[in-house]
Structure formats: C-alpha cells, structure tokens
Design a protein around this motif. Sequence first.
Motif, PDB file in Angstrom:
ATOM      1  N   ARG A  20      26.327 -17.555   3.489  1.00  0.00           N
ATOM      2  CA  ARG A  20      27.326 -18.577   3.149  1.00  0.00           C
ATOM      3  C   ARG A  20      26.811 -19.941   3.579  1.00  0.00           C
ATOM      4  NH1 ARG A  20      33.852 -18.260   4.386  1.00  0.00           N
ATOM      5  NH2 ARG A  20      34.310 -20.371   3.634  1.00  0.00           N
ATOM      6  N   THR A  21      26.942 -20.931   2.690  1.00  0.00           N
ATOM      7  CA  THR A  21      26.455 -22.284   2.967  1.00  0.00           C
ATOM      8  C   THR A  21      27.573 -23.310   3.098  1.00  0.00           C
ATOM      9  OG1 THR A  21      26.182 -22.713   0.605  1.00  0.00           O
ATOM     10  CG2 THR A  21      24.248 -21.903   1.804  1.00  0.00           C
ATOM     11  N   GLY A 136      19.220 -23.277  14.907  1.00  0.00           N
ATOM     12  CA  GLY A 136      20.542 -22.700  14.666  1.00  0.00           C
ATOM     13  C   GLY A 136      20.966 -22.730  13.213  1.00  0.00           C
ATOM     14  N   VAL A 137      19.992 -22.742  12.309  1.00  0.00           N
ATOM     15  CA  VAL A 137      20.308 -22.754  10.881  1.00  0.00           C
ATOM     16  C   VAL A 137      21.073 -21.487  10.490  1.00  0.00           C
ATOM     17  CG1 VAL A 137      19.283 -22.700   8.550  1.00  0.00           C
ATOM     18  CG2 VAL A 137      18.383 -24.269  10.285  1.00  0.00           C
ATOM     19  N   TYR A 138      20.746 -20.381  11.138  1.00  0.00           N
ATOM     20  CA  TYR A 138      21.384 -19.095  10.839  1.00  0.00           C
ATOM     21  C   TYR A 138      22.196 -18.647  12.040  1.00  0.00           C
ATOM     22  CZ  TYR A 138      18.004 -19.103   7.078  1.00  0.00           C
ATOM     23  OH  TYR A 138      17.275 -19.463   5.985  1.00  0.00           O
ATOM     24  N   ALA A 139      23.363 -18.102  11.779  1.00  0.00           N
ATOM     25  CA  ALA A 139      24.172 -17.507  12.842  1.00  0.00           C
ATOM     26  C   ALA A 139      23.494 -16.226  13.305  1.00  0.00           C
ATOM     27  CB  ALA A 139      25.575 -17.208  12.312  1.00  0.00           C
ATOM     28  N   GLY A 141      24.553 -13.240  13.600  1.00  0.00           N
ATOM     29  CA  GLY A 141      24.850 -12.119  12.699  1.00  0.00           C
ATOM     30  C   GLY A 141      24.064 -12.190  11.403  1.00  0.00           C
ATOM     31  N   GLU A 142      23.855 -13.401  10.896  1.00  0.00           N
ATOM     32  CA  GLU A 142      23.069 -13.559   9.675  1.00  0.00           C
ATOM     33  C   GLU A 142      21.613 -13.171   9.930  1.00  0.00           C
ATOM     34  OE1 GLU A 142      25.487 -17.233   7.564  1.00  0.00           O
ATOM     35  OE2 GLU A 142      23.947 -17.703   9.047  1.00  0.00           O
ATOM     36  N   LEU A 143      21.073 -13.590  11.069  1.00  0.00           N
ATOM     37  CA  LEU A 143      19.699 -13.213  11.410  1.00  0.00           C
ATOM     38  C   LEU A 143      19.568 -11.716  11.581  1.00  0.00           C
ATOM     39  CD1 LEU A 143      18.533 -15.975  13.905  1.00  0.00           C
ATOM     40  CD2 LEU A 143      17.530 -15.402  11.692  1.00  0.00           C
ATOM     41  N   THR A 144      20.541 -11.114  12.244  1.00  0.00           N
ATOM     42  CA  THR A 144      20.511  -9.664  12.428  1.00  0.00           C
ATOM     43  C   THR A 144      20.517  -8.958  11.085  1.00  0.00           C
ATOM     44  OG1 THR A 144      21.606  -9.822  14.571  1.00  0.00           O
ATOM     45  CG2 THR A 144      21.748  -7.703  13.430  1.00  0.00           C
ATOM     46  N   ARG A 145      21.384  -9.413  10.166  1.00  0.00           N
ATOM     47  CA  ARG A 145      21.453  -8.798   8.835  1.00  0.00           C
ATOM     48  C   ARG A 145      20.150  -8.983   8.067  1.00  0.00           C
ATOM     49  NH1 ARG A 145      25.669 -11.418   6.677  1.00  0.00           N
ATOM     50  NH2 ARG A 145      24.507 -12.563   5.143  1.00  0.00           N
ATOM     51  N   LEU A 146      19.562 -10.169   8.136  1.00  0.00           N
ATOM     52  CA  LEU A 146      18.283 -10.416   7.459  1.00  0.00           C
ATOM     53  C   LEU A 146      17.172  -9.540   8.035  1.00  0.00           C
ATOM     54  CD1 LEU A 146      18.173 -14.285   6.973  1.00  0.00           C
ATOM     55  CD2 LEU A 146      17.765 -12.572   5.205  1.00  0.00           C
TER      56      LEU A 146
END
Length: 165
Positions: A20-21, A136-139, A141-146
């Motif tokens: 999400r952006t 901090g571009v990615y949260a 949780g987003e990093l974990t998912r990626l």
Amino acid sequence: MTRRERLRARRLPSTPVTVRTDFGEAADAAFAGVGAAEQKVFEARAAGVPVAAAQAELDKARAGLEAFVEVLQVHPIPPREYDDLLTKHPPTAEQQKQGQIWNLATFGPALLAACVDRGTDDQLSEAEWVEDIDAGVYAPGELTRLLQTCIDVNDRAPDVQVGKG
C-alpha cells in the motif's frame, strides 16, 4: 520438442506482493469497498447462489485499488544462486546459537535484490534495499511478507504428506 526442451524453455512465474502506498481517506474507502465486496462473494457462496454479480463487483473494487498500491513481483532465482546467497551470508555465532541459518541483516537485502522485480528497470541493488530498509520505506510486516515470499518461491523442499495410515 522433447520433455527436457519443454522444461528448459519454461519460465517460472513470479509471485505478486502488494504494498500500500496511500493511507488517505480515498484509499481507506477503496480498501473498505474491497472488503465489502469480498464479504458479498463469501455470502453468495455460503448461500449457494450464483456469485457472478458479486465477483464482478469485487473485480471492479480491486481495480479501484490500483492508484493506492504498488505490486512488486518476486521471482525465483536459480538454485545455485540461492545457495550462493546462503553461503555468503552465514549467521553470526550468536545467531547460530539461536538456530538461525543465515544473517538476516545481510541475507535479507541480498535476497530481495536478487528476487524482487528481477530483470526489470525497477530492480533494486542490495545497497538500495539496505538504504530503503534503513529509511523505513517499508513497514516491518511488509518486509517480512516480501522476504517470506522470496524464500517461498525459492523453496526446493519436498512436499511430504504423511497419511493417517
């Protein structure tokens, strides 16, 4: 064409990861619309009625999200390349004591650089991933998912299913 030729010619599919952006009101409304449309599809299926109309509404709602997300494509890499990454990023002594098999601080950005948007103009280098992660571009949780998606698309473990026998 032989089986080997067919197998060698195939290209393994990428796996999309949506990030999400936009977190404004319009984006919130669009995401809520998707949730409501998903619920209608679920209810139609549960009631045993045709889902075509509800599915069309869901498809339209999902299309409305395009302005509020970026879709990153996670590609599998050749097995030797994956193994080389593991070898280049061993766990520290402390991480090894904790049962880790790689150094996440270095393996994560390297794996993301190798897999995300591979072969496109959007592919980031390892250094760019480190910079974006540190900024901090990615949260988390987003990093974990990626990262988990990168690991999953490269998983070569056999799918062993044990019967109740």
